[in-house]
Design a protein around this motif. Structure first.
Motif, mmCIF file in Angstrom:
data_model
loop_
_atom_site.group_PDB
_atom_site.id
_atom_site.type_symbol
_atom_site.label_atom_id
_atom_site.label_comp_id
_atom_site.label_asym_id
_atom_site.label_seq_id
_atom_site.Cartn_x
_atom_site.Cartn_y
_atom_site.Cartn_z
ATOM 1 N N VAL A 4 0.907 -1.207 0.113
ATOM 2 C CA VAL A 4 0.049 0.133 -0.043
ATOM 3 C C VAL A 4 0.827 1.216 0.055
ATOM 4 C CG1 VAL A 4 -1.994 -1.169 0.967
ATOM 5 C CG2 VAL A 4 -0.266 0.126 2.461
ATOM 6 N N SER A 5 0.258 2.276 -0.356
ATOM 7 C CA SER A 5 0.805 3.610 -0.330
ATOM 8 C C SER A 5 -0.165 4.676 -0.107
ATOM 9 C CB SER A 5 1.767 3.990 -1.718
ATOM 10 O OG SER A 5 0.975 4.028 -2.825
ATOM 11 N N GLY A 6 0.265 5.812 0.105
ATOM 12 C CA GLY A 6 -0.767 6.990 0.262
ATOM 13 C C GLY A 6 -1.220 6.975 1.731
ATOM 14 N N GLY A 7 -2.246 7.954 1.834
ATOM 15 C CA GLY A 7 -2.695 7.964 3.396
ATOM 16 C C GLY A 7 -1.957 9.064 4.169
ATOM 17 N N VAL A 8 -1.014 9.475 3.520
ATOM 18 C CA VAL A 8 -0.255 10.782 4.354
ATOM 19 C C VAL A 8 -0.657 11.908 3.436
ATOM 20 C CG1 VAL A 8 2.143 11.735 4.621
ATOM 21 C CG2 VAL A 8 1.952 9.222 4.827
ATOM 22 N N ASP A 9 -1.131 12.835 4.175
ATOM 23 C CA ASP A 9 -1.725 14.187 3.473
ATOM 24 C C ASP A 9 -2.815 13.908 2.536
ATOM 25 O OD1 ASP A 9 0.125 15.755 5.259
ATOM 26 O OD2 ASP A 9 1.498 15.307 3.753
ATOM 27 N N SER A 10 -3.363 12.787 2.573
ATOM 28 C CA SER A 10 -4.328 12.492 1.670
ATOM 29 C C SER A 10 -5.182 11.280 2.137
ATOM 30 C CB SER A 10 -3.546 11.977 0.487
ATOM 31 O OG SER A 10 -4.790 11.529 -0.295
ATOM 32 N N PRO A 11 -6.671 11.328 2.272
ATOM 33 C CA PRO A 11 -7.571 10.322 2.495
ATOM 34 C C PRO A 11 -7.618 9.086 1.428
ATOM 35 C CG PRO A 11 -8.783 12.042 1.423
ATOM 36 C CD PRO A 11 -7.468 12.470 1.394
ATOM 37 N N TYR A 12 -6.873 8.936 0.978
ATOM 38 C CA TYR A 12 -6.863 7.857 -0.224
ATOM 39 C C TYR A 12 -5.703 6.815 0.195
ATOM 40 C CZ TYR A 12 -10.077 10.672 -2.562
ATOM 41 O OH TYR A 12 -11.156 11.548 -3.028
ATOM 42 N N ILE A 52 -6.207 -0.852 -6.486
ATOM 43 C CA ILE A 52 -7.426 -0.062 -6.084
ATOM 44 C C ILE A 52 -7.148 0.806 -4.937
ATOM 45 C CG2 ILE A 52 -8.822 -2.360 -6.344
ATOM 46 C CD1 ILE A 52 -8.060 -1.703 -2.968
ATOM 47 N N ARG A 53 -8.312 1.623 -4.974
ATOM 48 C CA ARG A 53 -8.196 2.820 -4.119
ATOM 49 C C ARG A 53 -9.159 2.557 -2.887
ATOM 50 N NH1 ARG A 53 -9.399 8.832 -5.985
ATOM 51 N NH2 ARG A 53 -11.370 8.265 -5.240
ATOM 52 N N LEU A 54 -8.773 2.757 -1.715
ATOM 53 C CA LEU A 54 -9.499 2.885 -0.542
ATOM 54 C C LEU A 54 -9.489 4.348 -0.183
ATOM 55 C CD1 LEU A 54 -7.779 -0.018 0.252
ATOM 56 C CD2 LEU A 54 -9.799 -0.298 1.309
ATOM 57 N N THR A 55 -10.715 4.816 0.608
ATOM 58 C CA THR A 55 -10.657 6.103 1.252
ATOM 59 C C THR A 55 -10.808 5.974 2.657
ATOM 60 O OG1 THR A 55 -11.861 8.043 0.991
ATOM 61 C CG2 THR A 55 -13.263 6.173 0.785
ATOM 62 N N ALA A 56 -10.400 7.154 3.202
ATOM 63 C CA ALA A 56 -10.551 7.221 4.707
ATOM 64 C C ALA A 56 -11.713 8.296 4.942
ATOM 65 C CB ALA A 56 -9.471 7.447 5.577
ATOM 66 N N PHE A 57 -12.380 8.665 4.002
ATOM 67 C CA PHE A 57 -13.423 9.800 4.299
ATOM 68 C C PHE A 57 -14.601 9.474 5.134
ATOM 69 C CE2 PHE A 57 -12.135 12.013 0.134
ATOM 70 C CZ PHE A 57 -11.898 13.261 0.772
#
Length: 74
Positions: A4-12, A52-57
């Motif tokens: 996984v990647s992302g989730g830093v400064d982004s809700p994805y 795939i993209r997950l969201t933390a919204f």
């Protein structure tokens, strides 16, 4: 079990599909087997295929629940 990647400064959060599975196939598997809705990376163009993209919204707890469900099918 996912890269996984992302989730830093982004809700994805972007997750690489297992075993080079097409993103639409993994999306379908997660929806049917884990009751988790994601976004197939193919919808973002050729570079998104295989992810795939997950969201933390929905909030941190909902994201933790989604990850727990995904773990049960991997």
């Amino acid at each position: 079990g996912l890269t996984v990647s992302g989730g830093v400064d982004s809700p994805y959060i972007w997750a690489k599909t297992p075993d080079q599975m097409p993103s639409w196939d993994f999306f379908d598997r997660l929806l049917r087997q884990a009751n988790v809705v994601t976004t197939p990376g193919a919808g973002f163009g050729p570079s998104g295929e295989g992810y795939i993209r997950l969201t933390a919204f929905g909030g941190a707890e909902a994201t933790r629940e989604a990850v727990a469900r995904i773990r049960t099918i991997l």
